[in-house]
Design a protein around this motif. Structure first.
Motif, PDB file in Angstrom:
ATOM      1  N   LEU A 109      61.521  26.451 -55.310  1.00  0.00           N
ATOM      2  CA  LEU A 109      62.152  25.263 -55.880  1.00  0.00           C
ATOM      3  C   LEU A 109      61.123  24.155 -56.107  1.00  0.00           C
ATOM      4  CD1 LEU A 109      65.449  25.181 -53.791  1.00  0.00           C
ATOM      5  CD2 LEU A 109      65.260  25.565 -56.253  1.00  0.00           C
ATOM      6  N   ARG A 110      60.210  24.003 -55.152  1.00  0.00           N
ATOM      7  CA  ARG A 110      59.167  22.989 -55.285  1.00  0.00           C
ATOM      8  C   ARG A 110      58.246  23.304 -56.454  1.00  0.00           C
ATOM      9  NH1 ARG A 110      55.014  23.435 -50.931  1.00  0.00           N
ATOM     10  NH2 ARG A 110      56.874  23.547 -49.642  1.00  0.00           N
ATOM     11  N   GLN A 111      57.876  24.573 -56.596  1.00  0.00           N
ATOM     12  CA  GLN A 111      56.992  24.963 -57.688  1.00  0.00           C
ATOM     13  C   GLN A 111      57.678  24.811 -59.047  1.00  0.00           C
ATOM     14  OE1 GLN A 111      55.689  28.942 -56.581  1.00  0.00           O
ATOM     15  NE2 GLN A 111      53.769  28.118 -55.793  1.00  0.00           N
ATOM     16  N   ILE A 112      58.975  25.082 -59.095  1.00  0.00           N
ATOM     17  CA  ILE A 112      59.706  24.901 -60.348  1.00  0.00           C
ATOM     18  C   ILE A 112      59.693  23.433 -60.751  1.00  0.00           C
ATOM     19  CG2 ILE A 112      62.005  24.977 -61.396  1.00  0.00           C
ATOM     20  CD1 ILE A 112      62.503  27.558 -59.803  1.00  0.00           C
ATOM     21  N   ARG A 113      59.887  22.550 -59.769  1.00  0.00           N
ATOM     22  CA  ARG A 113      59.846  21.118 -60.067  1.00  0.00           C
ATOM     23  C   ARG A 113      58.463  20.697 -60.563  1.00  0.00           C
ATOM     24  NH1 ARG A 113      62.491  20.499 -55.008  1.00  0.00           N
ATOM     25  NH2 ARG A 113      60.557  19.708 -54.110  1.00  0.00           N
ATOM     26  N   THR A 114      57.425  21.299 -59.982  1.00  0.00           N
ATOM     27  CA  THR A 114      56.060  20.868 -60.291  1.00  0.00           C
ATOM     28  C   THR A 114      55.487  21.560 -61.516  1.00  0.00           C
ATOM     29  OG1 THR A 114      55.705  20.532 -57.910  1.00  0.00           O
ATOM     30  CG2 THR A 114      53.755  20.530 -59.319  1.00  0.00           C
TER      31      THR A 114
END
Length: 265
Positions: A226-231
């Motif tokens: 989820l963090r990588q998708i946001r970034t």
């Protein structure tokens, strides 16, 4: 029974570090908790140690000490990392005291369950030697530790060269969370090594510890995704990478765990 009480006390004391800083329940407290429990078991059962239990105890002690130390170092030397993940894990400011106590007790019990295969072998004294389960378990443990150390090093080196992009080299070519895969190998090895010692309720304790750490690792993989998708979600390279490289287990076409909302740890 006295040894069980002592080990429970050790796990509770070390896990209580989370009352100072909430995330430590799951990070620093985890690493040092495993290290402390393995050392406590080594001391309590010193007279009945076998070569196998000495090696397992040493591996878990070194593993926990390295993990706890690494996480603490990253927190102190890389404050930007804490800001980066602040959206993934609560800072504890809005968590009630009762909830923190429940989390504290849950973590302490979890760490006991995870290390219980070593405890059950220790209780057998020197009766269990280098059987097939012991050898297979030790191989998995060593592979898991080496994979986790290598993955952390590769990620650190890659981020130093290019901090603004995701890591897709080294072990990250095969799985997107190789450090979590290393954890799964380690704890699978611990479980396998203790199989000859299980009887009755001990099977439940050992299996519970293994199932729970699998849940924790896949939950961690979901948070990272989820963090990588946001970034990086708008990056075509990341889109290609995330759709072609398994999230945590190599050669199994599981590329995303975002839809598994039950993974909320």
């Amino acid at each position: 029974m006295l040894n069980y009480i002592i080990l429970a006390a050790v796990s509770l004391v070390i896990s209580s570090i989370g009352f100072r800083y909430y995330v430590h329940f799951f990070s620093v407290g985890y690493g040092f908790g495993i290290s402390g429990l393995s050392l406590a078991m080594f001391i309590l059962y010193f007279t009945g140690l076998s070569p196998v239990t000495i090696i397992i105890s040493a591996l878990l002690f070194v593993y926990g000490l390295r993990l706890g130390g690494y996480l603490l170092y990253r927190e102190i030397k890389m404050p930007s990392y804490g800001k980066h993940v602040s959206g993934d894990i609560k800072d504890g400011s809005k968590v009630s005291v009762f909830a923190k106590i429940c989390i504290w007790l849950s973590c302490a019990i979890l760490y006991l369950l995870m290390t219980s295969p070593l405890l059950f072998r220790l209780e057998m004294g020197k009766a269990l030697g280098f059987g097939g389960c012991a050898i297979a378990g030790l191989v998995l443990m060593v592979l898991g530790i080496l994979m986790e150390v290598t993955a952390d090093k590769q990620k650190s080196d890659a981020k130093k060269k290019n901090p603004g992009t995701f890591v897709k080299t080294g072990l990250y070519r095969f799985v997107r969370c190789p450090n979590y895969l290393g954890e799964l190998l380690l704890w699978t090895g611990v479980f396998v090594s203790g199989i000859p010692a299980y009887h009755g309720w001990q099977w439940i304790a050992a299996i519970s510890g293994l199932v729970l750490i699998y849940y924790v690792m896949f939950s961690g993989a979901r948070r990272l995704e989820l963090r990588q998708i946001r970034t990086y979600g708008s990056d075509p390279e990341f889109q290609k990478y995330s759709k072609s490289v398994p999230i945590i287990v190599p050669f199994i076409p599981l590329y995303s765990v975002v839809k598994f909302k039950f993974l909320v740890a």
